[in-house]
Scaffold this active site. Structure first.
Site, PDB file in Angstrom:
ATOM      1  N   ASP A 152       0.844  -1.192   0.000  1.00  0.00           N
ATOM      2  CA  ASP A 152       0.000   0.000   0.000  1.00  0.00           C
ATOM      3  C   ASP A 152       0.883   1.247   0.000  1.00  0.00           C
ATOM      4  O   ASP A 152       1.763   1.346  -0.835  1.00  0.00           O
ATOM      5  CB  ASP A 152      -0.966  -0.045   1.205  1.00  0.00           C
ATOM      6  N   ASP A 201      -8.807   5.262  -4.563  1.00  0.00           N
ATOM      7  CA  ASP A 201      -7.932   5.426  -3.398  1.00  0.00           C
ATOM      8  C   ASP A 201      -8.771   5.754  -2.152  1.00  0.00           C
ATOM      9  O   ASP A 201      -8.432   6.647  -1.370  1.00  0.00           O
ATOM     10  CB  ASP A 201      -6.859   6.493  -3.644  1.00  0.00           C
TER      11      ASP A 201
END
Lengths: 312, 410
Positions: free
Chosen positions: B152, B304
């Protein structure tokens, strides 16, 4: 009357606001020279000084200003507070406001903390330094001191020397001096001058002698090692900093004209300036401190005029 | 329950109905019937001006905070938000507590994420516990259904990235990179530039993204493999990836939808809802992103989605977390920003075939008998976003209170 309800930054002030603060400060400066240095103007106002970051002189200066206006004053310092226990800023301040506080003077480590707070609380806010963003009363007292010494700020050339990257004094000073018609230069090691600083309309120099030859006034900022991130330092040693950017009497005397020396304090003697420069007749460092009280009285007095209960 | 989508323009190059206006009847998760003049009194009716139907949209990057941080979002609320955003497939990031770094955690997500319209996919972590040290059990997770591997937004060191790219080749695994060299601006808050200087905020320079794009491309060139840059924000990143693609490297990239909506200027109010990573940049950078979309360098737009509660978001700017709860607004915000520059037909692939290709999955065509993994929306109507209709558990969005172009209908 001021165009703003809070003093969050010089950015938000008009030239007229600044001039109004100055003429009010003139009056208070006269009060401060009397045997009884006190006026009853703010007997109905309670001010909370909230210092979430260490400060001795700024807090003292604000407290004196508030007391000389006859305001009720409470002090709050972060180290002894609930902040460490994880309470949010809004909660902390609302708790204090619940005790009927009219005005908050706040120093905080985070840029924009005052602006953030102004969206969440009702009291009028004076920013006493928000991280590396602004320190408006310092800029006002600096410009006021220049005006006192040189008659006016307009057209004067002022160089700010030192750590510009980690300084709130620099940004506020740049805005304030430009609004009053001065030319501003910043001078310091390349690592301590933000890359995009020229977007603020200032000149940049990395040579102290050149900068001093150019200016009428040099404002020597304190090197604040505590503001720098952990990791690789921005310059190797204080000694080396001082070799390039320290001002001593020899350099001062070798300039082609007499310039005014300022410093927002506290001075690292022998780093930014040597003792003989700090104590010379060209230095107005102690005038700055004295003017600080008058300026802060003026700011608080003028903002209090805009508090609703007094307007109605 | 049956659903009848009335008079929608079918946009799906793989379908025989492509380019035609049709009624589409959905029943039990299947496209039951496609035709004209369809009626079914029991079906929920979906109608609207300029209605379109496409293959189901895919979001390449979202956080549903489950397991571990369910007060910000959980699988149920996250999927409801995704559904409202028009997404039919969502790739979840491994940044949960515990981290998705094992078969067990992958299976937890896949087993518990059930929604009639939304399918959840999982990206496993690149490193064990996302600590950035040793490789996670990527093959085991791959076998359990993990679709890609990433740490991530955590820092991935050069050795780890190199090893991961090389190792994932064993089974054709996809590595998703977030290009960000944090050591250049450990306390960076926003784009480094004129605005950060005037706000006294620590800046995040372009170079911290670009040097990582360059590094990962070099590693890809060296090892081969499949590499996807999840979020880019600068013109030079676009240029580097454009060149790498021309050269024939297996690289793809996406941007966050909100990257097209805001600039660093918008941070002048110190509103932490605008605090995102990568940060909002300048007009020039945004122009380069749009050019990159137009010429196909940028393959997809993702949400996102990063839900944050009040405690972590509504506070002093420096102390606030990065991110926007954005899965509901992703398409409308992208369409609002892109509609002056592009036709809807060119925007649709960024949510459909683009992300499908990155993940290496096929999408069923819009045909009778196929799964009803489709999205119905209208580009001509608008959506007003307010807390009353918000599905995510977290309200950290600069779009709340705003109206955007485009409306997701199903």
């Amino acid at each position: 009357m001021l165009s703003v309800k809070h003093l969050l930054g010089i950015k938000d002030l008009t030239r007229e606001d600044i001039e109004l603060i100055f003429s009010q400060a003139d009056e208070f400066k006269e009060v401060l020279s009397r045997p009884i240095k006190k006026v009853p103007s703010l007997r109905d106002i309670t001010v909370a000084n909230l210092f979430f970051e260490n400060s001795t002189r700024t807090r003292l200066s604000f407290e004196l200003a508030e007391k000389r206006l006859s305001a009720d004053v409470v002090n709050f310092a972060a180290s002894s507070s609930s902040v460490k226990k994880g309470e949010t800023l809004v909660d902390t301040v609302n708790n204090i406001l619940a005790m009927k506080v009219d005005m908050v003077v706040m120093r905080h480590a985070s840029p924009g903390a005052g602006i953030f707070l102004s969206r969440h609380i009702n009291a009028s806010i004076v920013n006493a330094g928000d991280g590396t963003h602004e320190h408006p009363t310092q800029a006002l007292l600096d410009a006021y001191s220049i005006r006192e010494k040189l008659g006016s700020v307009k057209g004067k050339k002022i160089v700010i020397v030192g750590d510009i990257t980690h300084s709130r004094v620099a940004i506020s000073n740049i805005y304030c001096l430009q609004k009053l018609g001065a030319e501003v230069m910043v001078c310091g090691p390349t690592t301590l001058i933000p890359k995009h600083i020229t977007s603020l309309g200032v000149k940049v120099s990395h040579n102290l002698r050149e900068a001093l030859e150019w200016c009428d006034v040099a404002n020597m900022l304190r090197i604040q090692l505590e503001r720098q991130d952990a990791g690789v330092r921005y310059f190797p040693t204080l000694r080396e900093y001082s070799l390039q950017f320290g001002l001593d009497k020899k350099l001062l005397d070798s300039l082609s004209k007499k310039i005014v020396i300022m410093h927002p304090g506290p001075i690292n003697r022998g780093v930014e300036i040597t003792s003989d420069v700090a104590d010379s007749d060209q230095s107005i460092i102690l005038d700055q401190v004295e003017n600080g009280v008058a300026i802060r009285m003026a700011v608080i007095y003028l903002l209090a005029q805009r508090i609703e209960k007094r307007v109605n | 329950m049956k659903t009848l989508i009335k008079s929608a323009l079918i946009h799906d190059p793989n379908s025989t109905h492509h380019g035609k206006r049709r009624d589409v009847l959905l029943d039990k998760g299947i496209i039951a019937q496609i035709g004209t003049g369809l009626a079914d009194p029991k079906a929920k009716l979906i109608e609207g001006n300029g209605l379109m139907v496409t293959a189901g949209w895919i979001d390449l990057k979202a956080n549903f905070c489950d397991p571990g941080v369910e007060y910000k979002e959980d699988l149920t609320s996250g999927m409801a938000a995704a559904s409202r955003g028009g997404f039919r497939k969502v790739v979840l990031m491994p940044s949960t507590w515990p981290v998705i770094d094992s078969k067990a955690t992958v299976e937890y997500i896949l087993r518990n994420a059930t929604h009639p319209q939304v399918e959840v996919m999982v990206a496993g972590s690149l490193s064990d516990k996302m600590e950035g040290k040793q490789l996670s059990e990527m093959y085991d997770m791959h076998s359990a259904g993990a679709i890609a591997f990433t740490d991530d937004k955590k820092n991935v060191g050069t050795e780890l990235m190199s090893r991961a790219l090389e190792y994932a080749k064993n089974f054709g695994g996809l590595i998703m990179s977030f290009p960000y060299e944090k050591s250049l601006s450990p306390h960076g808050q926003m784009n480094e530039g004129a605005v950060s200087v005037s706000l006294g905020m620590k800046g995040i320079p372009h170079v911290s993204e670009e040097m990582r794009v360059q590094r990962d491309l070099e590693l890809l060139r060296y090892h081969g493999g499949r590499l996807h840059f999840m979020l880019i924000s600068t013109s030079k990143s676009v240029e580097l990836i454009r060149k790498a693609k021309k050269e024939g490297l297996q690289v793809t990239c996406s941007i966050a939808a909100h990257q097209l909506s805001f600039l660093d200027e918008d941070l002048r109010t110190f509103d932490s809802n605008y605090k995102v990573l990568p940060p909002f940049r300048t007009k020039e950078e945004r122009k380069a992103l749009i050019a990159g979309i137009k010429d196909g360098t940028i393959d997809a737009i993702c949400s996102d989605h990063t839900p944050e509660d009040i405690e972590h978001k509504v506070r002093e700017f420096e102390d606030a977390e990065f991110g926007i709860s954005s899965i509901e607004t992703a398409f409308p915000s992208a369409w609002t920003a892109l509609s002056p520059h592009m036709d809807i037909a060119d925007v649709i692939p960024l949510f459909t075939s683009g992300p499908a290709k990155i993940l290496g999955i096929s999408q069923p065509s819009i045909s009778e008998g196929n799964p009803a993994s489709i999205t119905a929306f209208t580009p001509t109507e608008t959506t007003a976003f307010s807390k009353d209709t918000w599905k995510s558990k977290s309200y950290n969005s600069p779009f709340l209170g705003k109206t955007l172009n485009g409306k997701v209908m199903f």
